[in-house]
Design an enzyme around this catalytic site. Structure first.
Site, PDB file in Angstrom:
ATOM      1  N   LYS A  56       0.886  -1.166  -0.077  1.00  0.00           N
ATOM      2  CA  LYS A  56       0.076  -0.157   0.248  1.00  0.00           C
ATOM      3  C   LYS A  56       0.740   1.139  -0.156  1.00  0.00           C
ATOM      4  O   LYS A  56       0.622   2.221  -0.582  1.00  0.00           O
ATOM      5  CB  LYS A  56      -0.918  -0.035   1.232  1.00  0.00           C
ATOM      6  N   ALA A  73      -1.049   1.053   5.813  1.00  0.00           N
ATOM      7  CA  ALA A  73      -1.094   0.128   6.915  1.00  0.00           C
ATOM      8  C   ALA A  73      -2.165  -0.901   6.590  1.00  0.00           C
ATOM      9  O   ALA A  73      -2.994  -0.855   5.769  1.00  0.00           O
ATOM     10  CB  ALA A  73      -1.597   1.049   8.136  1.00  0.00           C
ATOM     11  N   ASP A  74      -2.050  -1.937   7.457  1.00  0.00           N
ATOM     12  CA  ASP A  74      -3.191  -3.104   7.184  1.00  0.00           C
ATOM     13  C   ASP A  74      -3.359  -3.698   8.418  1.00  0.00           C
ATOM     14  O   ASP A  74      -2.273  -3.666   9.174  1.00  0.00           O
ATOM     15  CB  ASP A  74      -2.558  -3.958   6.145  1.00  0.00           C
ATOM     16  N   THR A  75      -4.408  -4.128   8.828  1.00  0.00           N
ATOM     17  CA  THR A  75      -4.751  -4.865  10.090  1.00  0.00           C
ATOM     18  C   THR A  75      -5.313  -6.161   9.739  1.00  0.00           C
ATOM     19  O   THR A  75      -6.400  -6.243   8.927  1.00  0.00           O
ATOM     20  CB  THR A  75      -5.556  -4.016  10.830  1.00  0.00           C
TER      21      THR A  75
END
Length: 190
Positions: A56, A73-75
């Protein structure tokens, strides 16, 4: 009143990430990017979330022409080593929430910055324990609309906060952007 020029870009459409990044007081602009979110066969949860955050940030870096650092960001939600993605439908959400019921799982958030020097990634893992959930309350929760676009089918900052009996680690990481680690990372670039 003059607008403050952004010092970085946020490569995320998440309103929660925008709200959290605002708390760090860095002027930023939002980039709309599209990165496929598909775990590769044999890829660990840790490697997966770090790769997505880096992808990203890189996509944002290319979209803005490398003019400013880009935060991605990624969760993900992980139960027994398996990644629980966003639910496909009500049945999928119900299955995930039933699996999380009365159990401890991990929420991993990776944050990446892409800049001229390359991409730097950090990851935060938080343990979240749910109280036991009844089948009716899982269905009722689905009908609120909240779980439809959330990893693991829940948002801790919303209605599902009442399901959480214990959290060990960063609350803001579970929401989607660990403030401490993000700030430390951004200080290297801003």
């Amino acid at each position: 009143m003059t607008a403050i020029a952004p010092r970085l870009y946020l490569a995320s459409a998440s309103p929660r990430r925008r709200e959290l990044l605002t708390q760090l007081n860095y002027p930023f602009a939002v980039l709309s990017i599209n990165v496929p979110e598909q775990q590769v066969s044999g890829e660990s949860a840790e490697a997966y979330v770090e790769r997505l955050a880096a992808d990203k940030a890189r996509a944002g870096w290319h979209a803005c022409g490398g003019t400013l650092p880009v935060l991605g960001a990624d969760t993900i939600v992980v139960l027994d080593g398996h990644v629980l993605e966003k639910p496909r439908d009500q049945a999928d959400a119900e299955r995930m929430l039933a699996a999380l019921s009365g159990r401890t799982h991990q929420v991993m958030t990776a944050v990446a910055v892409a800049a001229q020097s390359g991409v730097c990634v950090t990851r935060v893992t938080t343990e979240v324990t749910f109280r036991a959930l009844g089948a009716d309350e899982i269905v009722d929760y689905w009908h609120t609309g909240e779980p439809a676009d959330k990893a693991g089918s829940y948002g801790i900052q919303g209605i599902a906060g009442k399901f959480v009996s214990r959290i060990v680690g960063s609350y803001t990481a579970v929401v989607g952007l660990p403030l401490l680690e993000t700030d430390l990372l951004l200080q290297q670039y801003l």
